[in-house]
Design an enzyme around this catalytic site. Structure first.
Site, short mmCIF file in Angstrom:
data_model
loop_
_atom_site.label_atom_id
_atom_site.label_comp_id
_atom_site.label_asym_id
_atom_site.label_seq_id
_atom_site.Cartn_x
_atom_site.Cartn_y
_atom_site.Cartn_z
N GLY A 14 88.03 77.14 15.66
CA GLY A 14 89.05 77.89 14.91
C GLY A 14 88.39 78.74 13.84
NE ARG A 77 91.05 75.31 18.23
CZ ARG A 77 90.59 75.04 17.01
NH1 ARG A 77 89.39 74.52 16.86
NH2 ARG A 77 91.34 75.28 15.95
N GLY A 115 83.20 74.16 12.92
CA GLY A 115 83.86 73.05 12.26
C GLY A 115 83.33 71.72 12.76
CB THR A 138 86.58 73.55 8.93
OG1 THR A 138 87.93 73.09 9.07
CG2 THR A 138 85.83 72.50 8.17
CG ASP A 140 90.79 71.28 9.30
OD1 ASP A 140 91.72 72.00 8.88
OD2 ASP A 140 90.55 71.10 10.51
CD GLU A 235 97.63 70.42 11.16
OE1 GLU A 235 98.37 71.14 11.83
OE2 GLU A 235 96.39 70.62 11.08
O1 F6P Z 1 90.61 72.98 12.33
C1 F6P Z 1 91.26 74.07 11.76
C2 F6P Z 1 92.71 74.08 12.12
O2 F6P Z 1 93.32 75.20 11.50
C3 F6P Z 1 93.48 72.81 11.80
O3 F6P Z 1 93.81 72.71 10.44
C4 F6P Z 1 94.65 72.95 12.73
O4 F6P Z 1 95.18 71.69 13.06
C5 F6P Z 1 94.07 73.60 13.95
O5 F6P Z 1 92.87 74.23 13.52
C6 F6P Z 1 94.94 74.61 14.63
O6 F6P Z 1 94.30 75.01 15.78
P1 F6P Z 1 94.67 76.32 16.63
O7 F6P Z 1 94.20 77.51 15.86
O8 F6P Z 1 93.91 76.14 17.90
O9 F6P Z 1 96.17 76.31 16.78
#
Ligand code: F6P
Length: 361
Positions: A14, A77, A115, A138, A140, A235
């Site tokens: 991401g 990814r 990440g 990241t 996160d 989340e």
């Molecule tokens: O790891 C970063 C993140 O933004 C998380 O916080 C979230 O759960 C996820 O990626 C969302 O992933 P995607 O962009 O694949 O929807």
């Protein structure tokens, strides 16, 4: 004639704010310090390495990008089989194709910005014989072995701003607002944004919540004349009942639930328990977008320059990190060994409790 150094750059997983600042940091430091360097920017994360799809990057490509959000290289990814492999959609390993590109371009090293998942998959790439240096990015902030990651502070700023804005409308309408923030299974982003925006309740994946406790807090605020309440909810937040479910039961519950996100369930239950109107806000990918904040620009530049330094010293198989304010590096093995969840006894959680913030426990 000085030896040529060939470096591949990859942004993986991401995106987040600061990727371009990090790319710039690596490129500028390499061009500045080495007479003979070739830099290959692979497109769309691992896809570019697998398919040998790259851009030969010149010095000018690293200028004027520090303020840009996203990544100029694109990202994607990968299918990562924990600790074992990186595979395509048919389940075939893509590592041999990566190695073929690496050898074909005669690379000395790959700099991979990623990440938590990317740190783990980078270890497999290094194990396959490629020289790898990684940078921790990241929103996160869940990468083990570094105090923080670039992207995190920018997301905290945005999430805090969202909650700031919600405050006035929550107050006008005397409503409960549940704001769901990203962070996957780690609560760092929600904790920081929750404290920074003056949330009344913070619900984190690491501290299962009892919805009755949250309702009690809202009731007690109402009795004190505070007509609205703000719940910052990660989340990955989970209730004390749901934490007891095994994987299968939890999957079935999600399938049968009318709620697409945990914040809706929390808002419904709070409305039922308190009789007060509740609303939900999900800023979602907005938290990952836009320009990096100055702190992330600085951190990403520091990390990028540190990666160049490791290349100069030919110290591979390492992730650049920051510990106690010092830029350092750790082995990929250590970086990939675990996920950095928020410790439940973290001093910031204790401090938040001291000022009356409810964690639903
Ligand atoms: O790891 C970063 C993140 O933004 C998380 O916080 C979230 O759960 C996820 O990626 C969302 O992933 P995607 O962009 O694949 O929807």
């Amino acid at each position: 004639m000085k030896r040529m150094t060939r470096v591949g750059l990859i942004t993986s997983g991401g995106d987040c704010q600061g990727l371009n600042a990090a790319i710039r940091g690596v490129g500028k430091a390499l061009f500045n310090k080495l007479d003979n360097v070739e830099i290959y920017g692979f497109y769309d994360g691992y896809r570019g390495l697998i398919e040998c799809d790259y851009k030969y990057m010149e010095s000018k490509d690293f200028s004027g990008i520090i303020t840009e959000g996203g990544t100029i290289l694109g990202t994607s990814r990968q299918n990562y089989v924990p600790g074992k492999d990186i595979v395509d959609d048919e389940g075939n390993s893509v590592i041999p194709k990566m190695l073929a590109t690496y050898n074909r371009l005669n690379l000395d090293c790959l700099v991979i910005m990623g990440g938590n998942g990317t740190q783990k998959s980078s270890k497999l790439i290094a194990d396959a014989g490629m020289n790898v240096i990684t940078l921790p990015k990241t929103i996160d902030n869940d990468i083990y072995g570094t105090d923080t990651t670039f992207g995190f502070q920018s997301a905290v700023d945005i999430a805090t701003n969202v909650i700031d804005y919600i405050h006035s409308t929550a107050s006008s309408h005397s409503r409960i607002f549940v704001i769901e923030l990203m962070g996957r299974d780690a609560g760092w982003l929600t904790l920081h944004a929750g404290i920074g925006s003056g949330a009344d309740v913070i619900l984190l994946p690491e501290i299962p919540y009892d919805i009755n406790k949250v309702a009690e807090l809202i009731e007690s605020r109402r009795k004190k004349g505070r007509s609205f309440s703000i719940v910052a909810c990660a989340e990955g937040a989970v209730s004390i009942d749901d934490i007891k479910l095994d994987e299968e039961a939890s999957r079935r519950k999600k399938e049968n639930s009318k709620h697409s996100a945990v914040c809706y369930e929390i808002a419904d239950e709070l409305e039922r328990l308190t009789g007060q109107e509740a609303r939900v806000t999900i800023p979602g990918h907005y938290q990952r977008g836009g320009p990096p904040c100055p702190a992330d620009r600085v951190l990403a530049t520091q990390f990028g320059a540190a990666a160049a330094e490791l290349i100069l010293k030919q110290q591979y198989g390492r992730m650049v990190a920051i510990k106690d304010g010092e830029i350092t590096s750790i082995t990929l093995e250590e970086a990939a060994s675990q996920t950095k969840f928020l410790p439940v006894d973290h001093p910031m959680i204790q401090m938040a409790r001291d000022i009356g913030i409810c964690f639903g426990d």
